[in-house]
Scaffold this motif. Structure first.
Motif, PDB file in Angstrom:
ATOM      1  N   GLY A 152       0.770  -1.242   0.000  1.00  0.00           N
ATOM      2  CA  GLY A 152       0.000   0.000   0.000  1.00  0.00           C
ATOM      3  C   GLY A 152       0.798   1.288   0.000  1.00  0.00           C
ATOM      4  O   GLY A 152       0.222   2.368   0.026  1.00  0.00           O
ATOM      5  N   TRP A 153       2.111   1.209  -0.003  1.00  0.00           N
ATOM      6  CA  TRP A 153       2.929   2.408  -0.093  1.00  0.00           C
ATOM      7  C   TRP A 153       2.856   2.949  -1.519  1.00  0.00           C
ATOM      8  O   TRP A 153       2.628   2.189  -2.461  1.00  0.00           O
ATOM      9  CB  TRP A 153       4.386   2.094   0.268  1.00  0.00           C
ATOM     10  N   GLN A 154       3.047   4.255  -1.681  1.00  0.00           N
ATOM     11  CA  GLN A 154       3.034   4.892  -2.991  1.00  0.00           C
ATOM     12  C   GLN A 154       4.375   5.551  -3.241  1.00  0.00           C
ATOM     13  O   GLN A 154       4.989   6.111  -2.318  1.00  0.00           O
ATOM     14  CB  GLN A 154       1.926   5.939  -3.075  1.00  0.00           C
ATOM     15  N   LEU A 155       4.816   5.506  -4.509  1.00  0.00           N
ATOM     16  CA  LEU A 155       6.069   6.167  -4.871  1.00  0.00           C
ATOM     17  C   LEU A 155       5.948   7.662  -4.618  1.00  0.00           C
ATOM     18  O   LEU A 155       4.898   8.259  -4.859  1.00  0.00           O
ATOM     19  CB  LEU A 155       6.396   5.920  -6.343  1.00  0.00           C
ATOM     20  N   HIS A 156       7.019   8.254  -4.149  1.00  0.00           N
ATOM     21  CA  HIS A 156       7.064   9.698  -3.898  1.00  0.00           C
ATOM     22  C   HIS A 156       8.309  10.233  -4.596  1.00  0.00           C
ATOM     23  O   HIS A 156       9.428  10.042  -4.119  1.00  0.00           O
ATOM     24  CB  HIS A 156       7.109   9.971  -2.398  1.00  0.00           C
ATOM     25  N   GLY A 157       8.126  10.855  -5.737  1.00  0.00           N
ATOM     26  CA  GLY A 157       9.261  11.371  -6.495  1.00  0.00           C
ATOM     27  C   GLY A 157       9.930  10.274  -7.299  1.00  0.00           C
ATOM     28  O   GLY A 157       9.450   9.143  -7.378  1.00  0.00           O
ATOM     29  N   SER A 158      11.035  10.639  -7.880  1.00  0.00           N
ATOM     30  CA  SER A 158      11.788   9.728  -8.741  1.00  0.00           C
ATOM     31  C   SER A 158      12.857   8.982  -7.946  1.00  0.00           C
ATOM     32  O   SER A 158      13.341   9.495  -6.934  1.00  0.00           O
ATOM     33  CB  SER A 158      12.479  10.517  -9.853  1.00  0.00           C
ATOM     34  N   PRO A 159      13.259   7.816  -8.419  1.00  0.00           N
ATOM     35  CA  PRO A 159      14.360   7.117  -7.758  1.00  0.00           C
ATOM     36  C   PRO A 159      15.673   7.848  -8.020  1.00  0.00           C
ATOM     37  O   PRO A 159      15.776   8.642  -8.959  1.00  0.00           O
ATOM     38  CB  PRO A 159      14.356   5.739  -8.428  1.00  0.00           C
ATOM     39  N   SER A 160      16.647   7.570  -7.197  1.00  0.00           N
ATOM     40  CA  SER A 160      17.981   8.137  -7.430  1.00  0.00           C
ATOM     41  C   SER A 160      19.012   7.016  -7.312  1.00  0.00           C
ATOM     42  O   SER A 160      18.760   5.979  -6.708  1.00  0.00           O
ATOM     43  CB  SER A 160      18.285   9.267  -6.446  1.00  0.00           C
ATOM     44  N   ILE A 161      20.160   7.274  -7.902  1.00  0.00           N
ATOM     45  CA  ILE A 161      21.241   6.290  -7.891  1.00  0.00           C
ATOM     46  C   ILE A 161      22.551   7.045  -7.723  1.00  0.00           C
ATOM     47  O   ILE A 161      22.704   8.161  -8.229  1.00  0.00           O
ATOM     48  CB  ILE A 161      21.227   5.429  -9.181  1.00  0.00           C
ATOM     49  N   SER A 162      23.460   6.475  -6.964  1.00  0.00           N
ATOM     50  CA  SER A 162      24.774   7.103  -6.791  1.00  0.00           C
ATOM     51  C   SER A 162      25.813   6.014  -6.524  1.00  0.00           C
ATOM     52  O   SER A 162      25.483   4.890  -6.162  1.00  0.00           O
ATOM     53  CB  SER A 162      24.754   8.124  -5.649  1.00  0.00           C
ATOM     54  N   VAL A 171      30.237   0.161  -5.203  1.00  0.00           N
ATOM     55  CA  VAL A 171      28.963  -0.294  -5.777  1.00  0.00           C
ATOM     56  C   VAL A 171      28.039   0.892  -6.025  1.00  0.00           C
ATOM     57  O   VAL A 171      28.166   1.944  -5.393  1.00  0.00           O
ATOM     58  CB  VAL A 171      28.244  -1.314  -4.871  1.00  0.00           C
ATOM     59  N   MET A 172      27.100   0.685  -6.930  1.00  0.00           N
ATOM     60  CA  MET A 172      26.043   1.666  -7.137  1.00  0.00           C
ATOM     61  C   MET A 172      24.961   1.412  -6.092  1.00  0.00           C
ATOM     62  O   MET A 172      24.671   0.260  -5.751  1.00  0.00           O
ATOM     63  CB  MET A 172      25.452   1.553  -8.547  1.00  0.00           C
ATOM     64  N   ARG A 173      24.369   2.484  -5.568  1.00  0.00           N
ATOM     65  CA  ARG A 173      23.287   2.404  -4.582  1.00  0.00           C
ATOM     66  C   ARG A 173      22.059   3.107  -5.138  1.00  0.00           C
ATOM     67  O   ARG A 173      22.175   4.134  -5.795  1.00  0.00           O
ATOM     68  CB  ARG A 173      23.686   3.075  -3.271  1.00  0.00           C
ATOM     69  N   CYS A 174      20.887   2.567  -4.863  1.00  0.00           N
ATOM     70  CA  CYS A 174      19.616   3.137  -5.308  1.00  0.00           C
ATOM     71  C   CYS A 174      18.810   3.598  -4.101  1.00  0.00           C
ATOM     72  O   CYS A 174      18.938   3.045  -3.008  1.00  0.00           O
ATOM     73  CB  CYS A 174      18.803   2.101  -6.062  1.00  0.00           C
ATOM     74  N   ALA A 175      17.946   4.584  -4.338  1.00  0.00           N
ATOM     75  CA  ALA A 175      17.040   5.068  -3.301  1.00  0.00           C
ATOM     76  C   ALA A 175      15.704   5.434  -3.935  1.00  0.00           C
ATOM     77  O   ALA A 175      15.663   5.929  -5.067  1.00  0.00           O
ATOM     78  CB  ALA A 175      17.623   6.284  -2.594  1.00  0.00           C
ATOM     79  N   GLN A 176      14.627   5.163  -3.204  1.00  0.00           N
ATOM     80  CA  GLN A 176      13.290   5.546  -3.640  1.00  0.00           C
ATOM     81  C   GLN A 176      12.467   5.918  -2.416  1.00  0.00           C
ATOM     82  O   GLN A 176      12.368   5.139  -1.469  1.00  0.00           O
ATOM     83  CB  GLN A 176      12.595   4.392  -4.378  1.00  0.00           C
ATOM     84  N   ALA A 177      11.890   7.103  -2.431  1.00  0.00           N
ATOM     85  CA  ALA A 177      11.009   7.526  -1.356  1.00  0.00           C
ATOM     86  C   ALA A 177       9.615   6.964  -1.605  1.00  0.00           C
ATOM     87  O   ALA A 177       9.165   6.864  -2.746  1.00  0.00           O
ATOM     88  CB  ALA A 177      10.954   9.045  -1.283  1.00  0.00           C
ATOM     89  N   VAL A 178       8.948   6.581  -0.511  1.00  0.00           N
ATOM     90  CA  VAL A 178       7.572   6.106  -0.573  1.00  0.00           C
ATOM     91  C   VAL A 178       6.787   6.722   0.578  1.00  0.00           C
ATOM     92  O   VAL A 178       7.351   7.067   1.625  1.00  0.00           O
ATOM     93  CB  VAL A 178       7.483   4.559  -0.509  1.00  0.00           C
ATOM     94  N   THR A 179       5.484   6.878   0.370  1.00  0.00           N
ATOM     95  CA  THR A 179       4.606   7.413   1.408  1.00  0.00           C
ATOM     96  C   THR A 179       3.382   6.526   1.535  1.00  0.00           C
ATOM     97  O   THR A 179       3.051   5.758   0.624  1.00  0.00           O
ATOM     98  CB  THR A 179       4.145   8.859   1.102  1.00  0.00           C
TER      99      THR A 179
END
Length: 68
Positions: free
Chosen positions: A27-37, A44-52
């Motif tokens: 039931g979480w919803q994406l909030h904004g775009s994912p990011s990678i660094s 290693v590459m790391r990913c992040a995604q905000a959810v609300t």
């Protein structure tokens, strides 16, 4: 009712996609775009995604957000 926020992070592997997919299924919803660094310390590459998520409970800092 409260809106709660989580930032999901993981190495750039299928584990990240599974973590986000699991949150969406709960039931979480994406909030904004994912990011990678690039994590130079680990190489290693790391990913992040905000959810609300909207929840019936009032927010408090002791909440276990992943269990909502």
């Amino acid at each position: 009712m409260s809106t709660i926020y989580r930032l999901l992070t993981e190495d750039d592997t299928s584990a990240f996609c599974h973590k986000v997919s699991d949150a969406l299924a709960k039931g979480w919803q994406l909030h904004g775009s994912p990011s990678i660094s690039f994590d130079s310390a680990r190489g290693v590459m790391r990913c992040a995604q905000a959810v609300t998520k909207e929840v019936e409970a009032d927010y408090h800092p002791e909440m276990k957000l992943g269990q909502q």
